[in-house]
Design a protein around this motif. Structure first.
Motif, PDB file in Angstrom:
ATOM      1  N   LYS A  77      16.900  12.495  41.068  1.00 21.36           N
ATOM      2  CA  LYS A  77      18.004  12.059  41.939  1.00 21.36           C
ATOM      3  C   LYS A  77      17.510  11.308  43.173  1.00 21.36           C
ATOM      4  O   LYS A  77      18.152  10.367  43.624  1.00 21.36           O
ATOM      5  N   ASP A  78      16.405  11.757  43.736  1.00 15.99           N
ATOM      6  CA  ASP A  78      15.888  11.164  44.967  1.00 15.99           C
ATOM      7  C   ASP A  78      14.392  11.447  45.042  1.00 15.99           C
ATOM      8  O   ASP A  78      13.804  11.982  44.095  1.00 15.99           O
ATOM      9  N   PHE A  79      13.778  11.086  46.145  1.00  9.47           N
ATOM     10  CA  PHE A  79      12.324  11.231  46.260  1.00  9.47           C
ATOM     11  C   PHE A  79      11.885  12.674  46.093  1.00  9.47           C
ATOM     12  O   PHE A  79      10.888  12.960  45.413  1.00  9.47           O
ATOM     13  N   LYS A 125       9.492  16.956  42.211  1.00  8.84           N
ATOM     14  CA  LYS A 125       9.627  18.112  41.316  1.00  8.84           C
ATOM     15  C   LYS A 125       9.443  17.692  39.861  1.00  8.84           C
ATOM     16  O   LYS A 125       8.775  18.379  39.083  1.00  8.84           O
ATOM     17  N   VAL A 126      10.057  16.569  39.482  1.00  8.29           N
ATOM     18  CA  VAL A 126       9.925  16.078  38.112  1.00  8.29           C
ATOM     19  C   VAL A 126       8.476  15.684  37.831  1.00  8.29           C
ATOM     20  O   VAL A 126       7.927  15.983  36.757  1.00  8.29           O
ATOM     21  N   GLU A 135       5.774  16.947  39.183  1.00  8.30           N
ATOM     22  CA  GLU A 135       4.955  18.145  39.012  1.00  8.30           C
ATOM     23  C   GLU A 135       5.289  18.863  37.713  1.00  8.30           C
ATOM     24  O   GLU A 135       4.403  19.464  37.083  1.00  8.30           O
ATOM     25  N   ALA A 136       6.540  18.787  37.268  1.00  9.77           N
ATOM     26  CA  ALA A 136       6.908  19.380  35.975  1.00  9.77           C
ATOM     27  C   ALA A 136       6.206  18.644  34.836  1.00  9.77           C
ATOM     28  O   ALA A 136       5.659  19.263  33.914  1.00  9.77           O
ATOM     29  N   ALA A 137       6.213  17.310  34.908  1.00 12.40           N
ATOM     30  CA  ALA A 137       5.534  16.514  33.875  1.00 12.40           C
ATOM     31  C   ALA A 137       4.039  16.828  33.866  1.00 12.40           C
ATOM     32  O   ALA A 137       3.417  16.961  32.803  1.00 12.40           O
ATOM     33  N   THR A 138       3.467  16.975  35.055  1.00 10.38           N
ATOM     34  CA  THR A 138       2.031  17.249  35.178  1.00 10.38           C
ATOM     35  C   THR A 138       1.680  18.639  34.647  1.00 10.38           C
ATOM     36  O   THR A 138       0.533  18.872  34.238  1.00 10.38           O
ATOM     37  N   GLY A 192      14.698  18.796  30.450  1.00  9.15           N
ATOM     38  CA  GLY A 192      15.492  18.556  31.650  1.00  9.15           C
ATOM     39  C   GLY A 192      14.987  17.440  32.540  1.00  9.15           C
ATOM     40  O   GLY A 192      15.708  16.978  33.431  1.00  9.15           O
ATOM     41  N   ILE A 193      13.752  16.960  32.324  1.00 11.41           N
ATOM     42  CA  ILE A 193      13.219  15.912  33.209  1.00 11.41           C
ATOM     43  C   ILE A 193      13.392  14.520  32.621  1.00 11.41           C
ATOM     44  O   ILE A 193      12.966  13.539  33.229  1.00 11.41           O
TER      45      ILE A 193
END
Length: 330
Positions: free
Chosen positions: A48-50, A55-56, A58-61, A37-38
């Motif tokens: 979508k925005d900052f 969130k993306v 932190e998800a990747a991390t 989803g990221i």
């Protein structure tokens, strides 16, 4: 030689934020973690925005779970930087992501990161220094723990302390204790401000945290008296134009205030921030600045000198890097 071929110094890059998307996908696959989803249909990070970007990020991390993961990440990031002819880089590291803020765990992560950095210095000639960074939206108490991690590992590799994250959360002054702790340990200080917060956030960081550099800081341009104060005090701005445009701080490159800040005597430097998120590299940043503002080699040499002067490193390292900036026919 074009300006993009010049050796470069970068002072503002988040290690996790510089993770190539393919690297994160590969790690997620190894760990049987679904992060589909990221990413967009082309495999790039999608947001979508900052605030969605955070969130993306932190998800990747979340798939970086061990010192070995960070060893591999550091090599991957420095390989990308070296490909842009970056010869010196300072990277923000978050102890919150590297052991949850526990000092002993942080030391293990840091050792792995330093091992990778030392290898890449030998193999590719790129020098890295680390700036442990608290995450503003994790709050002041967690920032104190981050500062303790930084203070316990200060040395030739860990040379600074900073703060990133959501500028809408709290005030700079809320983090004064953490910054005082870092300063007393001998760490040099920077803080994100003037990206989403207005010029007052820059003034707060300088007054309350007593930083010598500001991460971004570009919205200082909205208060020309503040611009004059920054120039007079010699505060250095870690400017990330591609990031600012990609996230919508400014609609296009020609609207970015970096040239005006420089014209008014502010010491500006150029960095990528979180390069794959913004489809950027240091080569790209240099090319777009040359294209947009007509800057030539002398301008970029001046930017590199400002960055080297402001680098959080010892004088021996500064001297060695300075030699690499000298023209080959000098």
């Amino acid at each position: 030689m074009t300006v993009s071929d010049l050796p470069k110094i970068e002072l503002h890059m988040h290690l996790e934020g510089a993770a190539p998307p393919a690297f994160i996908r590969g790690l997620a696959k190894e760990k049987n973690t679904d992060l589909a989803g990221i990413f967009d249909e082309n495999g790039a990070y999608k947001y979508k925005d900052f605030w969605d970007f955070l969130k993306v990020y932190e998800a990747a991390t979340s798939v970086l779970k061990s010192p070995q993961d960070y060893y591999r990440l550091t090599r991957a990031v420095l390989e990308e930087s070296a490909a842009s002819n970056v010869i010196y880089t300072e990277s923000f590291l978050a102890p919150d992501f590297c052991g949850g803020g526990d000092v002993a765990a942080w030391q293990d992560y840091l050792a792995a990161i330093k091992q990778a950095a030392d290898e890449m210095e030998r193999e590719a000639g790129i020098v890295m220094r680390a700036i442990p960074t608290c995450v503003r939206h994790f709050g002041p108490d967690q920032a104190k723990q981050t500062a303790l991690c930084a203070a316990e590992t200060v040395g030739d590799f860990v040379t600074g302390f900073g703060m990133g994250g959501d500028e809408a959360m709290g005030k700079q002054n809320d983090f004064k204790y953490a910054f005082d702790m870092a300063r007393e340990a001998g760490l040099r200080l920077t803080s994100h401000a003037g990206e989403w917060g207005g010029p007052e956030s820059v003034r707060d960081a300088i007054r309350d945290l007593k930083v010598e550099r500001i991460g971004h800081g570009v919205r200082a341009i909205e208060d020309l008296a503040l611009v004059d104060e920054i120039a007079e005090a010699g505060i250095v701005l870690e400017v990330c134009p591609g990031s600012n445009v990609a996230l919508g701080v400014y609609p296009k490159w020609s609207d970015h205030p970096i040239a005006e800040l420089r014209k008014r005597g502010v010491k500006v430097t150029v960095s990528t921030d979180d390069p794959p998120f913004f489809h950027s590299t240091m080569r790209y940043e240099f090319d777009r600045l040359a294209e947009t503002f007509g800057w030539e080699e002398a301008d970029f040499l001046e930017l590199n000198k400002a960055a080297l002067d402001a680098a959080f490193c010892d004088e021996a390292t500064r001297g060695a890097v300075a030699k690499k900036l000298e023209p080959a026919d000098a």
